[in-house]
Design a protein around this motif. Structure first.
Motif, PDB file in Angstrom:
ATOM      1  N   GLU A  70       0.823  -1.210   0.000  1.00 23.98           N
ATOM      2  CA  GLU A  70       0.000   0.000   0.000  1.00 23.98           C
ATOM      3  C   GLU A  70       0.860   1.264   0.000  1.00 23.98           C
ATOM      4  OE1 GLU A  70      -2.813  -0.277   3.192  1.00 23.98           O
ATOM      5  OE2 GLU A  70      -3.839  -2.006   2.318  1.00 23.98           O
ATOM      6  N   GLY A  71       1.954   1.246   0.765  1.00 22.01           N
ATOM      7  CA  GLY A  71       2.840   2.402   0.796  1.00 22.01           C
ATOM      8  C   GLY A  71       3.524   2.633  -0.534  1.00 22.01           C
ATOM      9  N   ILE A  72       4.003   1.573  -1.154  1.00 24.75           N
ATOM     10  CA  ILE A  72       4.704   1.692  -2.429  1.00 24.75           C
ATOM     11  C   ILE A  72       3.737   2.114  -3.536  1.00 24.75           C
ATOM     12  CG2 ILE A  72       5.841   0.315  -4.236  1.00 24.75           C
ATOM     13  CD1 ILE A  72       7.300  -1.164  -1.955  1.00 24.75           C
ATOM     14  N   ARG A  73       2.501   1.623  -3.475  1.00 29.33           N
ATOM     15  CA  ARG A  73       1.512   2.023  -4.476  1.00 29.33           C
ATOM     16  C   ARG A  73       1.310   3.542  -4.463  1.00 29.33           C
ATOM     17  NH1 ARG A  73      -3.406  -0.185  -2.638  1.00 29.33           N
ATOM     18  NH2 ARG A  73      -2.546  -2.226  -3.180  1.00 29.33           N
ATOM     19  N   PHE A  74       1.345   4.112  -3.290  1.00 34.05           N
ATOM     20  CA  PHE A  74       1.158   5.563  -3.153  1.00 34.05           C
ATOM     21  C   PHE A  74       2.284   6.333  -3.838  1.00 34.05           C
ATOM     22  CE2 PHE A  74       2.071   9.499  -0.837  1.00 34.05           C
ATOM     23  CZ  PHE A  74       0.850  10.144  -0.911  1.00 34.05           C
ATOM     24  N   PHE A  75       3.535   5.919  -3.602  1.00 36.09           N
ATOM     25  CA  PHE A  75       4.676   6.667  -4.125  1.00 36.09           C
ATOM     26  C   PHE A  75       4.999   6.325  -5.580  1.00 36.09           C
ATOM     27  CE2 PHE A  75       5.499   6.926   0.477  1.00 36.09           C
ATOM     28  CZ  PHE A  75       5.685   8.291   0.599  1.00 36.09           C
ATOM     29  N   SER A  76       4.717   5.112  -5.998  1.00 38.62           N
ATOM     30  CA  SER A  76       5.129   4.677  -7.334  1.00 38.62           C
ATOM     31  C   SER A  76       4.346   5.356  -8.446  1.00 38.62           C
ATOM     32  CB  SER A  76       4.998   3.155  -7.462  1.00 38.62           C
ATOM     33  OG  SER A  76       3.640   2.755  -7.323  1.00 38.62           O
ATOM     34  N   ARG A  77       3.203   5.953  -8.113  1.00 39.15           N
ATOM     35  CA  ARG A  77       2.435   6.666  -9.146  1.00 39.15           C
ATOM     36  C   ARG A  77       3.249   7.820  -9.719  1.00 39.15           C
ATOM     37  NH1 ARG A  77      -2.484   7.077  -5.018  1.00 39.15           N
ATOM     38  NH2 ARG A  77      -3.322   4.959  -5.175  1.00 39.15           N
ATOM     39  N   LYS A  78       3.956   8.508  -8.831  1.00 38.01           N
ATOM     40  CA  LYS A  78       4.739   9.669  -9.265  1.00 38.01           C
ATOM     41  C   LYS A  78       6.141   9.274  -9.700  1.00 38.01           C
ATOM     42  CE  LYS A  78       5.870  14.398  -7.832  1.00 38.01           C
ATOM     43  NZ  LYS A  78       5.770  15.415  -6.749  1.00 38.01           N
ATOM     44  N   TYR A  79       6.726   8.273  -9.030  1.00 36.05           N
ATOM     45  CA  TYR A  79       8.103   7.852  -9.333  1.00 36.05           C
ATOM     46  C   TYR A  79       8.136   6.347  -9.587  1.00 36.05           C
ATOM     47  CZ  TYR A  79       9.146  12.385  -7.157  1.00 36.05           C
ATOM     48  OH  TYR A  79       9.183  13.716  -6.845  1.00 36.05           O
ATOM     49  N   PRO A  80       7.803   5.914 -10.791  1.00 36.95           N
ATOM     50  CA  PRO A  80       7.725   4.473 -11.067  1.00 36.95           C
ATOM     51  C   PRO A  80       9.046   3.726 -10.925  1.00 36.95           C
ATOM     52  CG  PRO A  80       7.472   5.771 -13.079  1.00 36.95           C
ATOM     53  CD  PRO A  80       7.393   6.729 -11.944  1.00 36.95           C
ATOM     54  N   ASP A  81      10.172   4.442 -11.018  1.00 34.64           N
ATOM     55  CA  ASP A  81      11.488   3.789 -10.922  1.00 34.64           C
ATOM     56  C   ASP A  81      12.089   3.883  -9.521  1.00 34.64           C
ATOM     57  OD1 ASP A  81      11.417   3.124 -13.642  1.00 34.64           O
ATOM     58  OD2 ASP A  81      12.217   5.097 -14.197  1.00 34.64           O
ATOM     59  N   MET A  82      11.345   4.407  -8.582  1.00 30.97           N
ATOM     60  CA  MET A  82      11.863   4.583  -7.222  1.00 30.97           C
ATOM     61  C   MET A  82      12.071   3.241  -6.524  1.00 30.97           C
ATOM     62  SD  MET A  82      10.124   6.830  -4.154  1.00 30.97           S
ATOM     63  CE  MET A  82      10.682   8.427  -4.737  1.00 30.97           C
ATOM     64  N   LYS A  83      13.065   3.199  -5.619  1.00 36.72           N
ATOM     65  CA  LYS A  83      13.297   2.043  -4.755  1.00 36.72           C
ATOM     66  C   LYS A  83      12.930   2.438  -3.320  1.00 36.72           C
ATOM     67  CE  LYS A  83      15.060  -0.382  -8.130  1.00 36.72           C
ATOM     68  NZ  LYS A  83      14.343  -1.552  -8.701  1.00 36.72           N
ATOM     69  N   TYR A  84      12.945   1.460  -2.415  1.00 46.61           N
ATOM     70  CA  TYR A  84      12.352   1.709  -1.099  1.00 46.61           C
ATOM     71  C   TYR A  84      13.178   1.127   0.041  1.00 46.61           C
ATOM     72  CZ  TYR A  84       8.532   2.937  -4.147  1.00 46.61           C
ATOM     73  OH  TYR A  84       7.804   3.526  -5.131  1.00 46.61           O
ATOM     74  N   LEU A  85      13.006   1.774   1.197  1.00 44.27           N
ATOM     75  CA  LEU A  85      13.576   1.289   2.448  1.00 44.27           C
ATOM     76  C   LEU A  85      12.412   1.002   3.393  1.00 44.27           C
ATOM     77  CD1 LEU A  85      16.447   3.923   2.904  1.00 44.27           C
ATOM     78  CD2 LEU A  85      16.638   1.613   1.959  1.00 44.27           C
ATOM     79  N   ALA A  86      12.348  -0.201   3.916  1.00 45.44           N
ATOM     80  CA  ALA A  86      11.294  -0.571   4.861  1.00 45.44           C
ATOM     81  C   ALA A  86      11.661  -0.009   6.227  1.00 45.44           C
ATOM     82  CB  ALA A  86      11.143  -2.085   4.917  1.00 45.44           C
ATOM     83  N   TYR A  87      10.824   0.893   6.729  1.00 42.04           N
ATOM     84  CA  TYR A  87      11.106   1.590   7.978  1.00 42.04           C
ATOM     85  C   TYR A  87      10.206   1.037   9.079  1.00 42.04           C
ATOM     86  CZ  TYR A  87      11.686   5.617  11.163  1.00 42.04           C
ATOM     87  OH  TYR A  87      11.945   6.424  12.245  1.00 42.04           O
ATOM     88  N   PHE A  88      10.787   0.173   9.911  1.00 47.48           N
ATOM     89  CA  PHE A  88      10.067  -0.360  11.066  1.00 47.48           C
ATOM     90  C   PHE A  88      10.082   0.727  12.139  1.00 47.48           C
ATOM     91  CE2 PHE A  88      11.028  -4.073   8.648  1.00 47.48           C
ATOM     92  CZ  PHE A  88      10.074  -5.031   8.992  1.00 47.48           C
ATOM     93  N   GLN A  89       8.950   1.432  12.260  1.00 47.98           N
ATOM     94  CA  GLN A  89       8.952   2.701  12.982  1.00 47.98           C
ATOM     95  C   GLN A  89       8.239   2.642  14.331  1.00 47.98           C
ATOM     96  OE1 GLN A  89       6.890   5.871  10.933  1.00 47.98           O
ATOM     97  NE2 GLN A  89       7.928   7.457  12.093  1.00 47.98           N
ATOM     98  N   ALA A  90       7.057   2.084  14.377  1.00 46.47           N
ATOM     99  CA  ALA A  90       6.227   2.192  15.579  1.00 46.47           C
ATOM    100  C   ALA A  90       6.736   1.298  16.719  1.00 46.47           C
ATOM    101  CB  ALA A  90       4.782   1.813  15.242  1.00 46.47           C
TER     102      ALA A  90
END
Length: 310
Positions: A70-90
């Motif tokens: 769900e998080g990647i779907r949000f960002f990939s619309r604008k930046y389809p070639d972007m990569k990601y870091l999984a942030y274990f935050q809470a």
């Protein structure tokens, strides 16, 4: 300074590591904390309401994979070639059985496009076995461990119910960095009972540690926290900074900060419906623009006062 910018920026740090854009995706993996479940105390830190930093897609009933999707779907619309870091935050993301923890980390790392992990945790919750896992993992993936230090004063840590001492923070930071792992620190400026000089002295102390990144943020009073109740009963214990006061504070702070430390952020934003004070009405980038403008006016930079203080 080798860096031509007035402070060491997180974006530049990432650009040196990755040849493409990367974005953090926050994950709530359903953990708790030792000062919540009774091991060290109950109620958690007095300022804490985890709703303040969990995006809408971060619900504990969702798996790590679903949250990433769900998080990647949000960002990939604008930046389809972007990569990601999984942030274990809470909450405390190293506080469980090692096998359970590693299973969740590996689930995140197996998701397409995830190039590494960032683990938010406490300095008293990092066993050697888990640190060894992270050290080995860091040879093939990006790994950063982000420790909630919050203050270098034990009197403050006791007051806010952290459940650990500053010496534990320092020992764990050195142990983590010593194994070749990127090591981040989180600090709250303006905690009750701390004078301005005590706040600035945090920079002197942290500058001597092998820290990769530093997150600063202003003290915020959040609804349904013990600190909000404390403020209502004893407002004299608190100094809630105005925007201009806080800008001067963070600039004074970074003037005393080791220039090798990457400054990831200056402020944090809490949902308006949860925030009691201070309500500045600024987004993070707007606040940063004000800081940059004031730095230019003062003709200063990160680490400018280190030799003077020493």
């Amino acid at each position: 300074m080798k860096n031509t910018k007035p402070y060491n920026e997180f974006g530049d740090f990432l650009k040196e590591i990755f040849p493409y854009k990367v974005q953090k995706i926050s994950i709530n993996a359903g953990f708790t904390c030792p000062n919540r479940d009774g091991l060290k105390g109950f109620g958690g830190c007095t300022y804490c309401n985890n709703q303040t930093f969990s995006p809408e897609y971060c619900h504990t009933e969702k798996s790590v994979t679903v949250q990433l999707e769900e998080g990647i779907r949000f960002f990939s619309r604008k930046y389809p070639d972007m990569k990601y870091l999984a942030y274990f935050q809470a909450y405390t993301n190293t506080y469980d059985e090692t096998e359970i923890l590693i299973r969740k980390y590996e689930e995140a790392l197996s998701y397409p496009g995830v190039e590494g992990i960032i683990i938010g945790t406490r300095p008293d919750c990092m066993p050697d076995t888990l640190l060894e896992y992270f050290a080995k993992l860091s040879t093939r993936k990006f790994v950063m461990i982000e420790y909630g230090v919050e203050s270098t004063l034990d009197k403050t840590l006791l007051h806010i119910n952290r459940g650990h001492t500053y010496s534990e923070s320092e020992e764990t930071i050195r142990r983590t960095a010593g194994m070749g792992i990127y090591t981040g620190v989180h600090l709250i400026l303006g905690l009750p009972g701390e004078s301005r000089e005590e706040i600035l002295h945090h920079a002197d102390i942290l500058s001597a540690l092998p820290i990769t990144t530093l997150k600063l943020h202003q003290l915020q009073l959040i609804r349904n926290t013990r600190m909000a109740k404390e403020y209502a009963e004893h407002p004299n214990l608190f100094h809630l900074y105005t925007v201009d006061e806080y800008i001067e504070l963070v600039i004074d702070f970074i003037e005393r900060l080791n220039p090798s430390i990457v400054v990831e952020r200056f402020v944090s934003q809490s949902p308006k419906e949860l925030l009691i004070a201070p309500d500045w009405g600024l987004k993070n980038f707007e606040f940063t623009a004000k800081v940059n403008k004031r730095i230019a006016e003062r003709n200063t930079w990160q680490g400018r006062l280190i030799s003077t203080i020493s």
